[in-house]
Write an enzyme that holds these catalytic residues in place. Structure first.
Site, PDB file in Angstrom:
ATOM      1  N   HIS A  14       0.844  -1.196   0.000  1.00  0.00           N
ATOM      2  CA  HIS A  14       0.000   0.000   0.000  1.00  0.00           C
ATOM      3  C   HIS A  14       0.875   1.240   0.000  1.00  0.00           C
ATOM      4  O   HIS A  14       2.090   1.163   0.157  1.00  0.00           O
ATOM      5  CB  HIS A  14      -0.957   0.025   1.201  1.00  0.00           C
ATOM      6  CG  HIS A  14      -0.285   0.207   2.532  1.00  0.00           C
ATOM      7  ND1 HIS A  14      -0.942   0.622   3.646  1.00  0.00           N
ATOM      8  CD2 HIS A  14       0.993   0.032   2.934  1.00  0.00           C
ATOM      9  CE1 HIS A  14      -0.115   0.697   4.679  1.00  0.00           C
ATOM     10  NE2 HIS A  14       1.066   0.339   4.258  1.00  0.00           N
ATOM     11  N   CYS A  33       5.943   6.716   3.419  1.00  0.00           N
ATOM     12  CA  CYS A  33       4.725   5.972   3.051  1.00  0.00           C
ATOM     13  C   CYS A  33       3.992   6.609   1.876  1.00  0.00           C
ATOM     14  O   CYS A  33       3.049   6.022   1.343  1.00  0.00           O
ATOM     15  CB  CYS A  33       3.786   5.864   4.247  1.00  0.00           C
ATOM     16  SG  CYS A  33       4.483   4.872   5.584  1.00  0.00           S
ATOM     17  N   HIS A  39       4.782   0.014  -0.522  1.00  0.00           N
ATOM     18  CA  HIS A  39       5.640  -0.827   0.307  1.00  0.00           C
ATOM     19  C   HIS A  39       4.741  -1.878   0.937  1.00  0.00           C
ATOM     20  O   HIS A  39       3.521  -1.739   0.939  1.00  0.00           O
ATOM     21  CB  HIS A  39       6.366   0.007   1.386  1.00  0.00           C
ATOM     22  CG  HIS A  39       5.425   0.650   2.355  1.00  0.00           C
ATOM     23  ND1 HIS A  39       4.754   1.827   2.083  1.00  0.00           N
ATOM     24  CD2 HIS A  39       5.034   0.261   3.584  1.00  0.00           C
ATOM     25  CE1 HIS A  39       3.994   2.140   3.117  1.00  0.00           C
ATOM     26  NE2 HIS A  39       4.131   1.213   4.045  1.00  0.00           N
ATOM     27  N   HIS A  41       3.633  -5.076   3.874  1.00  0.00           N
ATOM     28  CA  HIS A  41       3.577  -5.523   5.268  1.00  0.00           C
ATOM     29  C   HIS A  41       3.044  -6.945   5.300  1.00  0.00           C
ATOM     30  O   HIS A  41       2.255  -7.351   4.444  1.00  0.00           O
ATOM     31  CB  HIS A  41       2.629  -4.651   6.103  1.00  0.00           C
ATOM     32  CG  HIS A  41       3.071  -3.244   6.238  1.00  0.00           C
ATOM     33  ND1 HIS A  41       4.067  -2.851   7.097  1.00  0.00           N
ATOM     34  CD2 HIS A  41       2.646  -2.121   5.601  1.00  0.00           C
ATOM     35  CE1 HIS A  41       4.233  -1.535   6.994  1.00  0.00           C
ATOM     36  NE2 HIS A  41       3.384  -1.079   6.090  1.00  0.00           N
ATOM     37  N   ASP A  79      -4.595 -10.724   0.278  1.00  0.00           N
ATOM     38  CA  ASP A  79      -3.271 -11.338   0.280  1.00  0.00           C
ATOM     39  C   ASP A  79      -2.571 -11.185  -1.067  1.00  0.00           C
ATOM     40  O   ASP A  79      -3.142 -11.469  -2.126  1.00  0.00           O
ATOM     41  CB  ASP A  79      -3.374 -12.819   0.637  1.00  0.00           C
ATOM     42  CG  ASP A  79      -2.024 -13.428   0.970  1.00  0.00           C
ATOM     43  OD1 ASP A  79      -1.196 -12.746   1.606  1.00  0.00           O
ATOM     44  OD2 ASP A  79      -1.804 -14.602   0.611  1.00  0.00           O
ATOM     45  N   HIS A  80      -1.330 -10.725  -1.005  1.00  0.00           N
ATOM     46  CA  HIS A  80      -0.491 -10.489  -2.179  1.00  0.00           C
ATOM     47  C   HIS A  80      -1.162  -9.548  -3.179  1.00  0.00           C
ATOM     48  O   HIS A  80      -1.101  -9.754  -4.389  1.00  0.00           O
ATOM     49  CB  HIS A  80      -0.064 -11.816  -2.833  1.00  0.00           C
ATOM     50  CG  HIS A  80       0.957 -12.520  -2.005  1.00  0.00           C
ATOM     51  ND1 HIS A  80       0.612 -13.305  -0.934  1.00  0.00           N
ATOM     52  CD2 HIS A  80       2.306 -12.539  -2.071  1.00  0.00           C
ATOM     53  CE1 HIS A  80       1.708 -13.789  -0.379  1.00  0.00           C
ATOM     54  NE2 HIS A  80       2.753 -13.327  -1.052  1.00  0.00           N
ATOM     55  N   GLU A 124      -0.323  -4.067  11.652  1.00  0.00           N
ATOM     56  CA  GLU A 124       0.510  -3.760  10.488  1.00  0.00           C
ATOM     57  C   GLU A 124       1.940  -4.210  10.749  1.00  0.00           C
ATOM     58  O   GLU A 124       2.630  -4.675   9.861  1.00  0.00           O
ATOM     59  CB  GLU A 124       0.459  -2.253  10.198  1.00  0.00           C
ATOM     60  CG  GLU A 124       1.189  -1.884   8.928  1.00  0.00           C
ATOM     61  CD  GLU A 124       0.957  -0.443   8.516  1.00  0.00           C
ATOM     62  OE1 GLU A 124      -0.201  -0.074   8.235  1.00  0.00           O
ATOM     63  OE2 GLU A 124       1.949   0.308   8.498  1.00  0.00           O
TER      64      GLU A 124
END
Length: 136
Positions: A14, A33, A39, A41, A79-80, A124
């Site tokens: 995100h 950010c 980037h 998490h 996810d991903h 996070e």
């Protein structure tokens, strides 16, 4: 009434960006950010439900069913994925930890049989998480 919590994990990318602000203001407020490439998490999700224990099964909810709901409604969607670019609820909302928790609540609310959604907690990082208890 008893509370039961189930965990799930997902990895997502995100970035933070407010289109109403200049690039300079985004950088000032969001720092690294604000990198539009994003980037990632490794998120940990905790979903807590409230309910009465079934006297036959001893469960508040069917644990496999709860796991399947989390997989279908959250993990398979997040996810991903790049949250800003691939997940519809973040087309207009900045995918902060707080907004992710709210979005997950909205995805799960009313979908867990025989229990009431009590809390959504999204980590996070190990030292950063948000709790959401719905509109109270």
């Amino acid at each position: 009434m008893i509370l039961l919590t189930r965990k799930a994990e997902f990895s997502s990318a995100h970035f933070y960006w407010n289109d109403a602000w200049s690039a300079e203001e985004n950088l000032r407020v969001f720092g690294k950010c604000a990198n539009r490439n994003g980037h990632g998490h490794n998120y940990t999700l905790e979903v807590t439900v409230a309910g009465e224990i079934d006297p036959v099964s001893g469960f508040v909810v069917d644990l496999k069913q709860l796991k399947d709901i989390l997989e279908r409604e959250v993990v398979s969607v997040y996810d991903h994925r790049h949250l800003n670019l691939e997940v519809p609820e973040f087309a207009k909302a900045i995918p902060t930890t707080e907004n992710i928790a709210i979005a997950i609540w909205q995805r799960l609310d009313g979908k867990i049989p025989n229990a009431k959604l009590h809390r959504v907690r999204v980590y996070e990082m190990a030292d950063l998480f948000a709790d959401y208890y719905g509109e109270r």
